[in-house]
Design an enzyme around this catalytic site. Structure first.
Site, PDB file in Angstrom:
ATOM      1  N   TYR A  38      -0.723  -7.258  -6.481  1.00  0.00           N
ATOM      2  CA  TYR A  38      -0.026  -6.082  -6.999  1.00  0.00           C
ATOM      3  C   TYR A  38       1.463  -6.075  -6.661  1.00  0.00           C
ATOM      4  O   TYR A  38       2.243  -5.411  -7.333  1.00  0.00           O
ATOM      5  CB  TYR A  38      -0.652  -4.804  -6.441  1.00  0.00           C
ATOM      6  CG  TYR A  38      -2.100  -4.623  -6.815  1.00  0.00           C
ATOM      7  CD1 TYR A  38      -2.487  -4.510  -8.147  1.00  0.00           C
ATOM      8  CD2 TYR A  38      -3.078  -4.566  -5.837  1.00  0.00           C
ATOM      9  CE1 TYR A  38      -3.817  -4.341  -8.491  1.00  0.00           C
ATOM     10  CE2 TYR A  38      -4.415  -4.395  -6.172  1.00  0.00           C
ATOM     11  CZ  TYR A  38      -4.781  -4.286  -7.497  1.00  0.00           C
ATOM     12  OH  TYR A  38      -6.100  -4.120  -7.839  1.00  0.00           O
ATOM     13  N   THR A  39       1.847  -6.749  -5.610  1.00  0.00           N
ATOM     14  CA  THR A  39       3.241  -6.678  -5.160  1.00  0.00           C
ATOM     15  C   THR A  39       4.049  -7.850  -5.672  1.00  0.00           C
ATOM     16  O   THR A  39       3.506  -8.891  -6.057  1.00  0.00           O
ATOM     17  CB  THR A  39       3.308  -6.647  -3.616  1.00  0.00           C
ATOM     18  OG1 THR A  39       2.715  -7.842  -3.098  1.00  0.00           O
ATOM     19  CG2 THR A  39       2.571  -5.436  -3.069  1.00  0.00           C
TER      20      THR A  39
END
EC number: 5.6.2.2
Length: 887
Positions: free
Chosen positions: A123-124
């Site tokens: 997600y990052t």
């Protein structure tokens, strides 16, 4: 099952194998995992992440890329130890509360100060920060050595060029085998200033370096208490630095206050800190907090609000929070880093020296690289110049050649060119044959010659190279340097003293006749109603009353002097606070008295270091001593010797003086001597003292007091058979120390020996206790004032085999004074003299009196007339005797 070939079986001693394998593992952890390199301040995993970012082109001017892609690339090429360790290291480099100068620019959830974990790597996203480029700058210019990766298919840097001192700028922490490192972060501006100072003065001391580098500068700001821990860490490589939150006390209306915390110590979990505060409030270990909330936001930053109850002391609560919660904690410095591949404990100067040497090496190798490239280019340009000068012949030679190889060989032979020059001529485009291109080549060649001269000058002169290092460091400082975040507070804040956690208030400490001690706030007494006169009824085993009392602050000292000549010390707050009805705790539970030791005097003092105050001692055998109060400033819990004397002697009393008093010493045979305090030479704490009064056979000292030169006080004498009187102090003339004294009462079988000699003002009450436990309280003003030689009047009727055992002064009940029943006591005034203070001692309900004595006025009048007639003749006889004694 087929047996293994014999050649594959290698028998080893298990002890040797375990030893060697563990050592190999330990060295692997130390060198290749847990400790940073002193040159770039990075562990291998961090170095590989940054190099991987650089290889993937994830510079600050490019878009973010998924963290999973970065982690996968690093794991596959350089770090085969699992994706979680790589991602956790990258996350930490992106946290602005973990790194003073973050090396990774993260997008997405990268955790928080509350201990929240980062989002999953899918997600990052991330990329390098601008300052990270300075760690990698010139990495492709042969400035550092490259080594094979784990499988030999890739090359990775053994160290980064690190154009700023990252080891100290961002710090490091790690646990290896048998050792650990913990290096705090610092301010980049201060660090570079320190490196510049070191480069100019190699013999600079650490103290001088600390003029540039004040101390650690944590990303979470906060406070550092004192510089002693910093200095120790910088000098030895190890030390403890006290960190404290930044908190302010704000008014919130209605007389209420709140504590607002805006900065917390480095590496403190804010959520756990708040939980700890709530736990202490819930367990009632900290009182006075009504509300606790976390108002932290992106707009306000850290903000923890603690509401304080209206009647509570916010400063005391804050000090308790400092002591019992992570609002104040310590950072244990242990500066271990790899130096030449070996772990070593280094101090501040050594860290900067190694970094400076690394920078000199980087700049030197870069200069050598640039010089090689410049010379190679100049060599090519020289060939092009030759070609332009003989362009027709060059073209003819090339046209006549059958192949490129023949053309190159022909050019080399005919024009004395190198292979590289010949190849450059063959690669030259026709447009470079123009006159403009010829001028450009000539200009470039001349510039290269100048550049080569500059590079050679740098390599030839160490100082020139060092100046180049300084210039580049200064440039980085100007671009990335910022203001210090962490404030260093000076003034010896190593530990919170107990009094910092206790409100300062006026208290009363009482010591009872039966040796019970307690303290109460003065306000408790002032709130009481007047009690009845007389004595509270008690059982024979419970008969007790306040025999000594002092009023003081909770932060003041109380000195306890015992009959054995020892002294003990307590702070006011160390005496247990109990209810008014409580009898207190045994004094042996408060101070460690020896066997058969009894408190003879209790004195309250604010400043034990005072050089203007003295203590005067008197023993039963007539020895007197004066000692400076400052001699008693360091008394431990076990007590110390206050005065030395013979085994058959004991301490009677101690008085606090200003050094300008008159000393009064009274004996059981009714002798009293008065002499100036100035005649007593100050002695040490354990000294024996000198003769204060010469005792006749069978006599002993029973009282010590002080008086001013023009005092209006009176000397009160009480005898064992219950008689007493008052005589003006000025009736006792000054004499030489060591004399026999003068008569202060006529001793007969009727009144008995003296049991009490003290000074009074006439405004006190008197508590008289007999050996049978009978107690009477009477007004001192009701006692007749007689001459020195008078026997006194009856104060209490005694039964057979009864005698007076104890006498204590108590402030009289007077409607026009305080409307409170208060006891007289002594404490130190501003001028150093003993002053009278009051505090109520009677209970609100007087109880049943067990004895109330009414003085027979007719008997007293008759006694008085007889004594007055004798007084004049006794004075004359006594004066004659005294004169002969002194001669």
């Amino acid at each position: 099952m087929a047996e293994l070939p014999q050649s594959r079986i290698n028998e080893r001693n298990i002890t040797s194998e375990m030893r060697e394998s563990f050592l190999d593992y330990a060295m692997s952890v130390i060198v290749a995992r847990a400790l940073p390199d002193v040159r770039d301040g990075l562990k291998p995993v961090h170095r590989r992440i940054l190099y991987g970012l650089n290889e993937q082109g994830m510079t600050p001017d490019k878009s973010y890329k998924k963290s999973a892609r970065i982690v996968g690339d690093v794991m596959g090429k350089y770090h085969p130890h699992g994706d979680s360790s790589i991602y956790e290291a990258m996350v930490r480099m992106a946290q602005d509360f973990s790194y003073r100068y973050p090396l990774v620019d993260g997008q997405g959830n990268f955790g928080s100060m509350d201990g929240d974990g980062a989002a999953a790597m899918r997600y990052t996203e991330a990329r390098m920060t601008k300052i990270t480029l300075e760690l990698l700058r010139d990495i492709n210019k042969d400035t550092i050595d490259f080594i094979d990766n784990y499988d030999g298919n890739e090359r990775e840097p053994s160290v980064l060029p690190a154009r700023f001192p990252n080891l100290l700028a961002n710090g490091a922490s790690g646990i290896a085998v048998g050792m650990a490192t913990n290096i705090p972060p610092h301010n980049l501006t201060e660090l570079i200033n320190g490196v510049l100072s070191l480069s100019k003065n190699p013999d600079i001391s650490i103290a001088e370096l600390m003029e540039d580098i004040e101390g650690p500068d944590f990303p979470t700001a906060g406070l550092i208490l004192g510089k002693s821990g910093i200095r120790r860490a910088y000098e030895t490589g190890r030390g403890s630095i006290q960190m404290r939150s930044r908190a302010v006390i704000e008014e919130r209306g209605g007389g209420r206050q709140r504590i607002v915390v805006t900065e917390i110590p480095f590496q403190v979990n804010k959520a756990r800190m708040i939980e700890k505060i709530a736990e202490l409030v819930r367990d009632k270990k900290i009182d006075g907090i009504t509300d606790l909330r976390d108002e932290t936001s992106l707009r306000t930053g850290v903000r923890v609000v603690i509401d304080v109850r209206k009647d509570a002391n916010a400063s005391v609560i804050l000090n308790n929070l400092y002591k019992q919660t992570p609002l104040q904690t310590s950072f244990g410095v242990n500066m271990i880093a790899l130096v030449n591949g070996r772990p070593k404990l280094i101090n501040l100067k050594e860290a900067l020296v190694h970094y400076l040497e690394h920078q000199k090496t980087v700049v030197r190798r870069r200069t050598q690289y640039n010089l090689r490239k410049a010379k190679d280019r100049a060599h090519i340009l020289e060939g092009l110049r030759i070609a332009l000068d003989h362009i027709d012949e060059i073209i003819s030679t090339i046209r006549e050649s059958d192949t490129d190889k023949v053309a190159m060989e022909s050019l080399q032979q005919r024009f004395k060119l190198s292979e590289k020059q010949a190849q450059a001529i063959l690669d030259m485009r026709l447009r470079r044959l123009t006159g403009l291109e010829r001028d450009k080549i000539e200009a470039e060649y001349n510039e290269l010659l100048n550049y080569i001269s500059e590079l050679e000058a740098i390599l030839a002169d160490e100082e020139v190279l060092l100046q180049l290092v300084r210039d580049e460091l200064t440039e980085i400082r100007d671009r990335f340097g910022d203001d210090r975040r962490t404030e260093i507070q000076l003034g010896g804040f190593e530990d919170l003293e107990d009094e910092d956690l206790i409100p300062e208030e006026q208290i009363v400490i009482t010591l009872s006749h039966n040796n019970y001690i307690k303290r109460l706030p003065v306000s408790t007494y002032r709130a009481q109603n007047r009690g009845g006169r007389g004595v509270q009824g008690m059982n024979t085993l419970e008969e007790d009353f306040v025999s000594q009392l002092v009023t003081l602050s909770t932060h003041d000292h109380v000195l306890f002097f015992t009959n054995k000549g020892r002294v003990y010390k307590l702070k006011g707050y160390e005496v247990p606070e109990l209810s008014r009805q409580s009898k207190g705790i045994p004094v042996v539970n408060a101070i460690e008295l020896e066997n058969d030791e009894v408190i003879s005097t209790m004195i309250a003092v604010k400043d034990l270091e005072s050089e203007d105050n003295f203590l005067v001692f008197a023993t039963k055998r007539g020895v007197v001593k004066r000692s400076a109060l400052s001699n008693f400033s360091r008394i431990n819990r076990n007590g110390k010797i206050a005065i030395s004397f013979r085994e058959d002697d004991e301490l009677i009393a101690v008085r606090l003086t200003s050094g300008q008093e008159d000393i009064l010493i009274g004996t059981s045979h009714a002798s009293l001597i008065r002499f100036p305090e100035s005649t007593l030479r100050p002695l040490g704490r354990t000294a024996t003292g000198v003769k204060g009064i010469t005792l006749r056979e069978g006599d002993e000292v029973v009282g010590l007091d002080v008086a001013h030169a023009n005092s209006v006080d009176e000397v009160l004498v009480v005898t064992e058979n219950g008689y007493g009187k008052r005589t003006p102090v000025n009736d006792y003339r000054l004499s030489n120390r060591g004399g026999k004294g003068i008569k202060t009462a006529t001793i007969t079988e009727r009144n008995g020996n003296v049991v009490c000699i003290t000074t009074v003002t006439g405004e006190e009450d008197l508590m008289i206790v007999t050996n049978a436990g009978v107690i009477i309280r009477l007004d001192v003003a009701d006692i007749s004032q007689n001459g020195r030689a008078a026997q006194g009047v009856r104060l209490i009727r005694l039964g057979d085999d009864q005698f007076v055992s104890t006498v204590a002064k108590v402030k009289e009940d007077a409607e026009d004074e305080t409307n409170e029943d208060e006891q007289s006591t002594s404490t130190v005034s501003e001028d150093g003299t003993e002053q009278q203070r009051e505090a109520v001692v009677n209970d609100e309900t007087p109880g049943n009196a067990i004895h109330t004595e009414v003085i027979d006025s007719e008997e007293n009048d008759e006694d008085g007339r007889i004594e007055v007639r004798q007084d004049f003749m006794d004075r004359v006889e006594e004066d004659i005797q005294q004169s002969s004694d002194e001669e």
